[in-house]
Scaffold this active site. Sequence first.
Site, PDB file in Angstrom:
ATOM      1  CG  ASP A   1      -2.257   0.547   1.000  1.00  0.00           C
ATOM      2  OD1 ASP A   1      -2.341   1.633   0.398  1.00  0.00           O
ATOM      3  OD2 ASP A   1      -3.252  -0.083   1.407  1.00  0.00           O
TER       4      ASP A   1
ATOM      5  CG  ASP B   1      -4.485   5.801   0.791  1.00  0.00           C
ATOM      6  OD1 ASP B   1      -5.398   4.998   0.958  1.00  0.00           O
ATOM      7  OD2 ASP B   1      -4.380   6.871   1.421  1.00  0.00           O
TER       8      ASP B   1
ATOM      9  CD  GLU C   1      -8.776   4.636  -1.704  1.00  0.00           C
ATOM     10  OE1 GLU C   1      -9.706   4.324  -0.959  1.00  0.00           O
ATOM     11  OE2 GLU C   1      -7.804   5.315  -1.319  1.00  0.00           O
TER      12      GLU C   1
ATOM     13  CG  HIS D   1      -9.014  -1.123   4.387  1.00  0.00           C
ATOM     14  ND1 HIS D   1      -8.840  -1.189   3.024  1.00  0.00           N
ATOM     15  CD2 HIS D   1      -8.570   0.090   4.765  1.00  0.00           C
ATOM     16  CE1 HIS D   1      -8.314  -0.051   2.601  1.00  0.00           C
ATOM     17  NE2 HIS D   1      -8.137   0.749   3.631  1.00  0.00           N
ATOM     18  CG  ASP D   2     -11.256   2.293   3.399  1.00  0.00           C
ATOM     19  OD1 ASP D   2     -10.825   2.303   4.567  1.00  0.00           O
ATOM     20  OD2 ASP D   2     -10.592   2.651   2.405  1.00  0.00           O
TER      21      ASP D   2
HETATM   22  C1  GLC Z   1      -7.966   5.465   1.794  1.00  0.00           C
HETATM   23  C2  GLC Z   1      -7.766   4.279   2.698  1.00  0.00           C
HETATM   24  C3  GLC Z   1      -8.432   4.573   4.005  1.00  0.00           C
HETATM   25  C4  GLC Z   1      -7.758   5.773   4.611  1.00  0.00           C
HETATM   26  C5  GLC Z   1      -7.759   6.957   3.654  1.00  0.00           C
HETATM   27  C6  GLC Z   1      -6.780   7.997   4.093  1.00  0.00           C
HETATM   28  O1  GLC Z   1      -9.282   5.679   1.478  1.00  0.00           O
HETATM   29  O2  GLC Z   1      -8.231   3.126   2.089  1.00  0.00           O
HETATM   30  O3  GLC Z   1      -8.419   3.480   4.878  1.00  0.00           O
HETATM   31  O4  GLC Z   1      -8.407   6.139   5.788  1.00  0.00           O
HETATM   32  O5  GLC Z   1      -7.376   6.593   2.349  1.00  0.00           O
HETATM   33  O6  GLC Z   1      -5.466   7.535   3.903  1.00  0.00           O
END
Ligand code: GLC
Length: 554
Positions: free
Chosen positions: A98, A199, A254, A330-331
């Site tokens: 990540d 991320d 992402e 995980h989100d």
């Molecule tokens: C992304 C991650 C999340 C995190 C956010 C800030 O969305 O998946 O878990 O809180 O970024 O880094």
Amino acid sequence: MSKQWFKDAVVYQIYPMSFQDSNNDGIGDLNGIIERLPYLKKLGIDVIWLNPIYKSPNKDNGYDIADYRLINPEYGTMEDFNALLAQAHKLNLKIMMDLVVNHTSDQHDWFQQSKKSTDNPYSDYYIWRDPKNGHEPNNWLAAFGGSAWTYVPERKQYYLHLFASGQPDLNWENPEVRQAVFDIERFWLNKGVDGFRMDVINLISKPEGLPDVPEPVTAGKTMDFVADGHRLNEFLLQMNEEVLSNYNTITVGEMPGSTPQDAIKYTGLDRHELNMVFQFEHVLLSPNPDVRLGKWNDQPIKLTELKASLNRWQTGLDGQGWNSLYWNNHDQPRAVSRFGNDSPEYRQRSAEMLATTLHMMQGTPYIYQGEELGMTNAGFTRLEQYEDIESVNFYHELVNEKHIVDGKTMLKYLAHMSRDNARTPMQWSHNHNAGFSDAKPWYAINDNYSEINAEAALSNENSTFYYYQKLIKLRHEYEIIRYGTFIPLDPQDDEVYAYERKYAGKTLLVINNFTAKTIDRVYPPKQEGTLLIGNYANDQGRKLRPYESKVYLF
Ligand code: GLC
Ligand code: CA
């Protein structure tokens, strides 16, 4: 269609904190992952994506990195990581890290230096602005509540943080910052890791002049306003030219707020930027009608809307880019609780139906730990049970500060949508602490672990685990599943999600009953091909039983 290995792969996501504890301190760790590699091999996946394992004060569970080149001690050491990588590679499993580089932790040395003065080597590593009329420089709101700006007396300036105040945004306009990020990537790639999940990578280029967001301002609106900035393509291209193109990597960015058109811009086959993106459309389909509440709701998603969204991504990227396929991570809440039916009666069938719907699409499937067991939402009913910064902050902001919603309702929203639903420890067995740890786990274990666990799944040939194993095997075997063109069927049907895939003169017909009812459907061409997979023992033709899935090849 060009064939590259990331298109043939199935990815399994590990949330290290909650996967397997090996030294009984209640926290999952790298040696725990090593112990479970044979389990993953048995499932048949190709790539492991690890959520952040770097040194971090864990204000946002590792998404606030204090040192990109150190392993967080609670997960183990760099030697443990090297061993994990070597073991994984020996089993022919690849590892994706990540990469969190929109922001760092405020504990990172760069920030500690940066905040001291306006004229040190790191002063320009973050986004600093003077106060405007004694207030924040603009009206942006942070994803975890409150303003996106925090004041630092030493500099008499505010710094930008799109997430928590402990997560200051890096200044990508500064060429030195970009080189520092590229060095981190080289550090891990030279070790032998196989790629990155990046991320919130579509937030790195901020709009010129940082103008106000037009009303109404919510954290989500701020995000949309900042996303896909004017220099994003340029930054990603530079990263690819200077780093990624020198390695054989798998990359996924992402990208909250991205449309299929955006995704083609970043994953386009001729673009040399990223392999694929995580889009958010399908997981944000049931926002609260009160815009101030954003994603917080307890409503199911309408199947016709879900189909319209996923179909648009499938047809939109076909031949032009590449999809990532996911229901949860995980989100997000657990797939079976959100899109299926997690009652004891239907959870297995509906978990398998969801798996079929997703794994027969074009793209690279991602499985989130425990999804292959049909793990469900946590079922929390009290605020004290929540740990996640997003859930806790928004409860206080929406209930106590702004009085937009009452506490009881907000708890229902959290039970439906909180990220904590995905973060309870992995359920390995019916033993004490679900086989996750001998010590008290860092986080509550779902009460249903005595029924839903890996040991039980592995000893039952009809379990959801083996259903996933079969889906993965089919993907590896059949080019039509990997490369076939996607054709939606009956977009108006609000009970069944059916589609076809076409490849080299063959047709794959995929039928999924999204209801708990027995219903009747006929699909062209007549259902007389080979049944490749289904989640009921005997095919009953046009009759579809609750949450039934079937896949035919003609
Ligand atoms: C992304 C991650 C999340 C995190 C956010 C800030 O969305 O998946 O878990 O809180 O970024 O880094
Ligand atoms: Ca541990």
